[in-house]
Scaffold this motif. Sequence first.
Motif, PDB file in Angstrom:
ATOM      1  N   GLY A 108       0.800  -1.112  -0.011  1.00  0.00           N
ATOM      2  CA  GLY A 108      -0.136  -0.080   0.093  1.00  0.00           C
ATOM      3  C   GLY A 108       0.800   1.116   0.136  1.00  0.00           C
ATOM      4  N   VAL A 109       1.820   1.192   0.436  1.00  0.00           N
ATOM      5  CA  VAL A 109       2.722   2.506   0.257  1.00  0.00           C
ATOM      6  C   VAL A 109       2.879   3.277  -0.837  1.00  0.00           C
ATOM      7  N   GLY A 110       2.609   4.774  -0.669  1.00  0.00           N
ATOM      8  CA  GLY A 110       2.372   5.349  -2.049  1.00  0.00           C
ATOM      9  C   GLY A 110       1.382   5.209  -3.186  1.00  0.00           C
ATOM     10  N   LYS A 111       0.379   4.322  -2.775  1.00  0.00           N
ATOM     11  CA  LYS A 111      -0.442   4.271  -3.739  1.00  0.00           C
ATOM     12  C   LYS A 111      -1.721   4.801  -3.356  1.00  0.00           C
ATOM     13  N   ASN A 112      -1.777   5.629  -2.262  1.00  0.00           N
ATOM     14  CA  ASN A 112      -3.274   6.525  -1.917  1.00  0.00           C
ATOM     15  C   ASN A 112      -4.464   5.663  -1.756  1.00  0.00           C
ATOM     16  N   LEU A 113      -4.184   4.423  -1.303  1.00  0.00           N
ATOM     17  CA  LEU A 113      -5.378   3.531  -1.041  1.00  0.00           C
ATOM     18  C   LEU A 113      -6.411   3.834   0.058  1.00  0.00           C
ATOM     19  N   ASN A 114      -7.704   3.573  -0.237  1.00  0.00           N
ATOM     20  CA  ASN A 114      -8.617   3.497   0.741  1.00  0.00           C
ATOM     21  C   ASN A 114      -9.209   2.048   0.950  1.00  0.00           C
ATOM     22  N   GLU A 115      -8.743   1.090   1.478  1.00  0.00           N
ATOM     23  CA  GLU A 115      -8.893  -0.209   1.308  1.00  0.00           C
ATOM     24  C   GLU A 115      -8.933  -0.983   2.596  1.00  0.00           C
ATOM     25  N   LYS A 116      -9.592  -2.060   2.735  1.00  0.00           N
ATOM     26  CA  LYS A 116      -9.673  -3.032   3.973  1.00  0.00           C
ATOM     27  C   LYS A 116      -9.039  -4.283   3.376  1.00  0.00           C
ATOM     28  N   VAL A 117      -7.940  -4.623   3.863  1.00  0.00           N
ATOM     29  CA  VAL A 117      -7.291  -5.905   3.221  1.00  0.00           C
ATOM     30  C   VAL A 117      -7.050  -6.923   4.258  1.00  0.00           C
ATOM     31  N   VAL A 118      -6.956  -8.191   4.039  1.00  0.00           N
ATOM     32  CA  VAL A 118      -6.758  -9.309   4.501  1.00  0.00           C
ATOM     33  C   VAL A 118      -5.531  -9.942   4.154  1.00  0.00           C
ATOM     34  N   ILE A 119      -4.485 -10.108   5.210  1.00  0.00           N
ATOM     35  CA  ILE A 119      -3.053 -10.662   4.671  1.00  0.00           C
ATOM     36  C   ILE A 119      -3.196 -11.827   5.425  1.00  0.00           C
ATOM     37  N   TYR A 120      -3.237 -12.918   4.412  1.00  0.00           N
ATOM     38  CA  TYR A 120      -3.162 -14.473   5.034  1.00  0.00           C
ATOM     39  C   TYR A 120      -1.723 -14.851   4.591  1.00  0.00           C
ATOM     40  N   ASP A 121      -0.994 -15.122   5.759  1.00  0.00           N
ATOM     41  CA  ASP A 121       0.545 -15.275   5.562  1.00  0.00           C
ATOM     42  C   ASP A 121       0.873 -16.511   6.338  1.00  0.00           C
ATOM     43  N   LEU A 122       0.911 -17.676   5.251  1.00  0.00           N
ATOM     44  CA  LEU A 122       0.991 -19.222   5.560  1.00  0.00           C
ATOM     45  C   LEU A 122       2.590 -19.306   5.217  1.00  0.00           C
ATOM     46  N   GLY A 123       3.520 -19.327   6.097  1.00  0.00           N
ATOM     47  CA  GLY A 123       4.822 -19.515   5.633  1.00  0.00           C
ATOM     48  C   GLY A 123       5.396 -20.759   6.111  1.00  0.00           C
ATOM     49  N   GLY A 124       6.781 -20.974   6.622  1.00  0.00           N
ATOM     50  CA  GLY A 124       7.184 -22.657   6.856  1.00  0.00           C
ATOM     51  C   GLY A 124       6.749 -22.796   8.111  1.00  0.00           C
ATOM     52  N   GLY A 125       6.870 -22.022   8.930  1.00  0.00           N
ATOM     53  CA  GLY A 125       6.573 -22.181  10.452  1.00  0.00           C
ATOM     54  C   GLY A 125       5.606 -21.832  10.947  1.00  0.00           C
ATOM     55  N   THR A 126       4.881 -20.539  10.527  1.00  0.00           N
ATOM     56  CA  THR A 126       3.921 -19.863  11.319  1.00  0.00           C
ATOM     57  C   THR A 126       2.681 -19.628  10.381  1.00  0.00           C
ATOM     58  N   PHE A 127       1.519 -19.149  10.765  1.00  0.00           N
ATOM     59  CA  PHE A 127       0.407 -18.875  10.112  1.00  0.00           C
ATOM     60  C   PHE A 127      -0.031 -17.401  10.958  1.00  0.00           C
ATOM     61  N   ASP A 128      -0.188 -16.687  10.161  1.00  0.00           N
ATOM     62  CA  ASP A 128      -0.612 -15.157  10.554  1.00  0.00           C
ATOM     63  C   ASP A 128      -1.721 -14.569   9.765  1.00  0.00           C
ATOM     64  N   ILE A 129      -2.641 -14.072  10.397  1.00  0.00           N
ATOM     65  CA  ILE A 129      -3.763 -13.263   9.557  1.00  0.00           C
ATOM     66  C   ILE A 129      -3.748 -11.928  10.134  1.00  0.00           C
ATOM     67  N   SER A 130      -3.973 -10.822   9.414  1.00  0.00           N
ATOM     68  CA  SER A 130      -4.123  -9.678  10.056  1.00  0.00           C
ATOM     69  C   SER A 130      -5.111  -8.837   9.225  1.00  0.00           C
ATOM     70  N   ILE A 131      -6.022  -8.234   9.576  1.00  0.00           N
ATOM     71  CA  ILE A 131      -7.101  -7.395   8.966  1.00  0.00           C
ATOM     72  C   ILE A 131      -6.636  -6.051   9.098  1.00  0.00           C
ATOM     73  N   ILE A 132      -6.524  -5.139   7.919  1.00  0.00           N
ATOM     74  CA  ILE A 132      -5.597  -3.991   8.053  1.00  0.00           C
ATOM     75  C   ILE A 132      -6.544  -2.934   7.289  1.00  0.00           C
ATOM     76  N   GLU A 133      -6.906  -1.890   7.911  1.00  0.00           N
ATOM     77  CA  GLU A 133      -7.431  -0.817   6.944  1.00  0.00           C
ATOM     78  C   GLU A 133      -6.203   0.086   6.613  1.00  0.00           C
ATOM     79  N   ILE A 134      -6.094   0.241   5.156  1.00  0.00           N
ATOM     80  CA  ILE A 134      -5.158   1.297   4.697  1.00  0.00           C
ATOM     81  C   ILE A 134      -5.898   2.422   4.289  1.00  0.00           C
ATOM     82  N   ARG A 135      -5.607   3.738   4.852  1.00  0.00           N
ATOM     83  CA  ARG A 135      -6.137   4.837   4.500  1.00  0.00           C
ATOM     84  C   ARG A 135      -4.829   5.864   4.207  1.00  0.00           C
ATOM     85  N   ASN A 136      -4.532   5.853   2.898  1.00  0.00           N
ATOM     86  CA  ASN A 136      -3.402   6.649   2.324  1.00  0.00           C
ATOM     87  C   ASN A 136      -2.097   6.057   3.021  1.00  0.00           C
ATOM     88  N   GLN A 137      -1.409   6.767   3.751  1.00  0.00           N
ATOM     89  CA  GLN A 137      -0.164   6.357   4.704  1.00  0.00           C
ATOM     90  C   GLN A 137      -0.719   5.719   5.914  1.00  0.00           C
TER      91      GLN A 137
END
Length: 511
Positions: free
Chosen positions: A188-217
Amino acid sequence: MSNEVIIGIDLGTTNSCAAYVEGYKDGAPSVKLIPYKGGDYTVPSIYAIDDKGNELIGYEAKRQWQLNPKNTIYGAKRLVGRTATSDIVETMKKVVQYGVKPSGDNKEVMIEVAKKELTLQEVSARILNKIRDVASNYLRVPVNKAVVTVPAYFSDRQRQSVKDAGKLIGLEVVRIINEPTAAALAYGVGKNLNEKVVIYDLGGGTFDISIIEIRNQVFEVKSTGGDIFLGGIDFDNAMIHYVLREFQAKTGIDLSTDPVAMQRIKDLAERTKIDLSAREEAPFNIPFITMTPQGQPLNIEMKFTRKLLESLTSDLIDRTLKIVAKVLVESGLSTKEIDEVMLVGGQTRMPIVQDRLTKFFGKAPSKGVHPDEAVAIGAALYAFSLKDDTNLKVQLLDVIPMAIGLEKADGQMHVVFGRNSPIPNAKQLTGTTSVANQTELIMRIYQGDHEAANMNEQLGEFTFGGIRPGPAGSVKVEITFDVNVEGILKMEARDPDTGKTLNTTVRVTQS
Ligand SMILES: Nc1ncnc2c1ncn2[C@@H]1O[C@H](COP(=O)(O)OP(=O)(O)OP(=O)(O)O)[C@@H](O)[C@H]1O
Ligand SMILES: [Mg+2]
């Protein structure tokens, strides 16, 4: 911090990656990944000592691990900041070939490698040092500062451990940020967004999820959750167990006690799993895996289909989706209100993971970020924003992943900060002495969402000493709980009537 490079490091369970901002291009910060020998942008998070006593890190360590499984340390991130007796340490002992044992005082976990004993911080420090050296060589300036990412679901102690690892090698970890938050920055950096995003991160050892609201910076984490014991390694283990069962059924031989055989199976399991993301079936053959009691060589000759892999691992994906559902409820948003679902982490390349998420959210995940690189890129952007001479201003509003509180007299948890509390955050509690001339106040602090305090992780036993003498109930003690932007707790106590700060000592007593 001007004119100084601060790199961003994604210290992964399986792979690590580093990046930095080289300057501006068309008005936006331009991020470069730091290449390793051979041009790869990720380096395996593996540490080994070979039979000549040389330390090997990254690819060099990975290349020899089949032959040297006992002295090759992988997955160390899962153990960092754990007490020696935690269940997770027990589980890890069963699946890794290297030695894991409690430290002398039983508080920490030690790794045995080539007759040496190392703490987890020391293992992490060596991997960080390798990344730093590669970066220093590449950038031709000494690198002494970094923003390092950790799973959102890391506790205070695990975060502190990463900072300590940096200290051991003179690398100042100027800020710890959460991996999914970093991935959102990359998006989102530098894109002037206004969005609600889900980050679903399934790596080698850990699972993380965050729900993030991006309002510009501004990047505001609404809710977060995860499981620090759920990742690609568990998909591999599901395959390994299947292979062991099949082999034992056929030959009566249990391969699980043979470290070299286990390492060969593990290696092929992971490669086959990755293959099955691109095709429907793959052979699973290992020649001369062992011998019969009569000295006959035996081979593993099997076939894996994508369907079989999916059936062996569907419970793991179910577990991630349960967490997604819960975190979504806590964010107060519905699936329809989510603008994008972002995939991070190598294990999200498994097609069924993407299918199940598509079903869950009613839309296909976005390809907005690179699953292996986004976290390091976000860390580099954040590092750049911390410099004095920067034009990049981003605001991160993150949360703590699990409640922090103290143990009440009945053993229950008194929650001071609930899960998903915004950070930084400070709270005060005022208590009084309960006996005459009491000089000390002891408080056990825990992190976790269980009602019984000792079912959670103990962050420490805080002793506030030097209390003014006086009759019971006459002397007040005001305690400040302060969780900083990194999700790390500091505590302080004072006598509100005299303004005097009390001595604080912390130790961990949970075994
Ligand atoms: N094409 C693929 N299909 C399925 N799994 C894959 C694929 N490529 C990589 N993986 C798996 O992804 C995992 C590594 O992912 P990644 O590099 O994102 O983890 P990490 O950042 O080191 O771990 P963590 O973020 O959990 O600390 C490994 O388990 C690997 O087997
Ligand atoms: Mg990762």
